[in-house]
Design a protein around this motif. Structure first.
Motif, PDB file in Angstrom:
ATOM      1  N   PRO A   1       0.818  -1.216   0.000  1.00 56.88           N
ATOM      2  CA  PRO A   1       0.000   0.000   0.000  1.00 56.88           C
ATOM      3  C   PRO A   1       0.849   1.263   0.000  1.00 56.88           C
ATOM      4  CG  PRO A   1      -0.914  -1.614   1.509  1.00 56.88           C
ATOM      5  CD  PRO A   1       0.412  -2.160   1.048  1.00 56.88           C
ATOM      6  N   ALA A   2       1.958   1.242   0.738  1.00 58.52           N
ATOM      7  CA  ALA A   2       2.822   2.422   0.797  1.00 58.52           C
ATOM      8  C   ALA A   2       3.361   2.776  -0.584  1.00 58.52           C
ATOM      9  CB  ALA A   2       3.976   2.190   1.773  1.00 58.52           C
TER      10      ALA A   2
ATOM     11  N   CYS B   1       2.057   1.917  -3.448  1.00 57.79           N
ATOM     12  CA  CYS B   1       0.936   2.345  -4.288  1.00 57.79           C
ATOM     13  C   CYS B   1       0.581   3.806  -4.038  1.00 57.79           C
ATOM     14  CB  CYS B   1      -0.284   1.456  -4.039  1.00 57.79           C
ATOM     15  SG  CYS B   1      -0.140  -0.197  -4.758  1.00 57.79           S
ATOM     16  N   ARG B   2       0.565   4.216  -2.771  1.00 62.32           N
ATOM     17  CA  ARG B   2       0.253   5.609  -2.453  1.00 62.32           C
ATOM     18  C   ARG B   2       1.271   6.562  -3.054  1.00 62.32           C
ATOM     19  NH1 ARG B   2      -0.570   3.352   2.679  1.00 62.32           N
ATOM     20  NH2 ARG B   2       1.424   4.189   3.391  1.00 62.32           N
TER      21      ARG B   2
ATOM     22  N   GLY C   1       1.335  11.360  -1.348  1.00 63.72           N
ATOM     23  CA  GLY C   1       1.186   9.980  -0.901  1.00 63.72           C
ATOM     24  C   GLY C   1       0.936   9.856   0.579  1.00 63.72           C
TER      25      GLY C   1
ATOM     26  N   TYR D   1      -3.569   7.432   3.755  1.00 59.74           N
ATOM     27  CA  TYR D   1      -3.410   5.984   3.856  1.00 59.74           C
ATOM     28  C   TYR D   1      -4.452   5.229   3.043  1.00 59.74           C
ATOM     29  CZ  TYR D   1       0.194   6.715   7.280  1.00 59.74           C
ATOM     30  OH  TYR D   1       1.358   7.105   7.879  1.00 59.74           O
ATOM     31  N   VAL D   2      -5.604   5.827   2.876  1.00 57.78           N
ATOM     32  CA  VAL D   2      -6.639   5.247   2.019  1.00 57.78           C
ATOM     33  C   VAL D   2      -7.004   6.274   0.950  1.00 57.78           C
ATOM     34  CG1 VAL D   2      -8.998   4.387   1.894  1.00 57.78           C
ATOM     35  CG2 VAL D   2      -7.567   3.804   3.861  1.00 57.78           C
TER      36      VAL D   2
ATOM     37  N   TYR E   1      -4.078   1.027  -8.082  1.00 65.03           N
ATOM     38  CA  TYR E   1      -3.293   1.509  -6.940  1.00 65.03           C
ATOM     39  C   TYR E   1      -4.215   1.963  -5.815  1.00 65.03           C
ATOM     40  CZ  TYR E   1       1.128   1.548  -9.558  1.00 65.03           C
ATOM     41  OH  TYR E   1       2.243   1.194 -10.237  1.00 65.03           O
TER      42      TYR E   1
ATOM     43  N   THR F   1      -4.853   0.475  -1.673  1.00 66.25           N
ATOM     44  CA  THR F   1      -4.836   1.234  -0.418  1.00 66.25           C
ATOM     45  C   THR F   1      -6.095   0.972   0.410  1.00 66.25           C
ATOM     46  OG1 THR F   1      -5.931   3.266  -1.219  1.00 66.25           O
ATOM     47  CG2 THR F   1      -3.547   3.069  -1.583  1.00 66.25           C
ATOM     48  N   LYS F   2      -7.162   0.513  -0.236  1.00 62.63           N
ATOM     49  CA  LYS F   2      -8.415   0.255   0.480  1.00 62.63           C
ATOM     50  C   LYS F   2      -8.538  -1.199   0.946  1.00 62.63           C
ATOM     51  CE  LYS F   2     -12.057   2.461  -0.070  1.00 62.63           C
ATOM     52  NZ  LYS F   2     -13.403   2.959  -0.433  1.00 62.63           N
TER      53      LYS F   2
ATOM     54  N   ARG G   1      -3.218  -3.342   4.166  1.00 64.16           N
ATOM     55  CA  ARG G   1      -2.712  -2.458   5.216  1.00 64.16           C
ATOM     56  C   ARG G   1      -1.232  -2.728   5.433  1.00 64.16           C
ATOM     57  NH1 ARG G   1      -5.850  -2.031  10.863  1.00 64.16           N
ATOM     58  NH2 ARG G   1      -7.212  -0.792   9.526  1.00 64.16           N
ATOM     59  N   ASP G   2      -0.441  -1.677   5.534  1.00 65.30           N
ATOM     60  CA  ASP G   2       0.981  -1.820   5.851  1.00 65.30           C
ATOM     61  C   ASP G   2       1.129  -2.283   7.297  1.00 65.30           C
ATOM     62  OD1 ASP G   2       2.212  -0.804   3.371  1.00 65.30           O
ATOM     63  OD2 ASP G   2       1.212   1.062   3.920  1.00 65.30           O
TER      64      ASP G   2
END
Length: 293
Positions: free
Chosen positions: A10-11, A13-14, A52, A55-56, A82, A86-87, A90-91
């Motif tokens: 997710p990180a 992707c953000r 970025g 988080y969502v 991407y 994020t949805k 979770r990191d």
């Protein structure tokens, strides 16, 4: 672009999403103020999205921006993927176990560290975090966070040890170049046995092909790192992300993306690399410190 969004964190992707949206906006010849006015957004919403920091990310927000920017269908599909990651993922540092004790500045850094291709770290007082043993981490936290309950100290130690997995991950392990002041090798943290174990660990990890350790000996006198420790994070070329500098002190931790600032720290690190003895001579300095414990 990074095409495999399913395997991306997710990180990552953000960060990639933010960089691509900023690129699309600039290519469309639009300023941030024009975009937020058209979408009736607050200025900070677009700023955080491009950095970025959310988080969502809502896919509908991404699609609204793509529509304004006239993004190609394949680009829209990738950015939508991407946002979806994020949805749905979770990191690790966003888990309930860790979230309450991580400061905002450190949260930002963890995302950057987890997605960076290389990390250049100069430390003047501590062993770099990615090279610390569990005993060394615990000894530092027990002193610097003496008021914390033991369970919180355990969480902080766990966070530090989990971070080190970037050095040995199977896919594209982080390339670490760590430069330390000789004082780092000499400063007594915990018992002599604890420090001995720490120095042995540095020597062992430095044998990894993606890790380089150099020591700035006392005899070199004045050097470019005397203004304090810093970290430079660099990302894969395909990520379209520019280098970022991370700094911290007793009160806070933060990152800077300003090109002029980043350039200064890159120059300082290059000078330190040239000034400090190479890995083999630096390893000898570590062994000398071990013998003198």
């Amino acid at each position: 672009m990074i095409g495999d969004s399913e395997s991306a964190s997710p990180a990552l992707c953000r960060l990639q999403l933010g960089a691509e949206l900023r690129r699309l906006r600039i290519e469309a010849g639009l300023k941030s103020a024009q975009v937020v006015k058209r979408l009736l957004w607050s200025p900070s919403k677009l700023t955080r999205l491009e950095a970025g920091e959310n988080y969502v990310v809502e896919p509908s927000d991404v699609m609204a921006l793509c529509e304004i920017y006239g993004a190609a269908p394949e680009t829209r599909a990738l950015l939508d993927d991407y946002a979806a990651v994020t949805k749905t993922k979770r990191d690790w540092w966003q888990s309930q176990q860790y979230r309450p004790i991580i400061r905002p500045g450190l949260k930002a850094f963890l995302g950057l560290e987890a997605t960076a291709a290389s990390l250049h770290n100069y430390e003047s007082e501590f062993v770099p975090g990615l090279l610390q043993t569990e005993a060394y981490v615990r000894a530092i936290h027990q002193i610097s966070h003496a008021a914390l309950p033991p369970d919180d100290v355990d969480r902080l130690v766990s966070i530090r040890m989990t971070r080190q997995e970037v050095l040995v991950r199977q896919q594209a392990p982080l390339k670490l170049v760590a430069i330390v002041n000789e004082a780092v090798l000499r400063r007594q943290v915990g018992s002599a046995a604890l420090l001995r174990g720490q120095l042995d660990h540095i020597a062992e990890v430095s044998e990894l092909p993606n890790v380089r350790v150099q020591v700035v000996p006392y005899r070199l006198g004045v050097h470019p790192g005397m203004a304090g420790p810093f970290v430079i994070l660099k990302f894969a070329k395909g990520a379209a992300l520019k280098p970022i500098v991370y700094l911290e002190n007793l009160a806070d931790a933060w990152v800077t993306r300003r090109e002029a600032d980043v350039e200064k720290y890159e120059e300082a690190f290059s000078d330190l690399q040239a000034l400090a003895p190479g890995p083999q001579e630096s390893l000898s300095l570590i062994h000398t410190a071990l013998k003198e414990l």
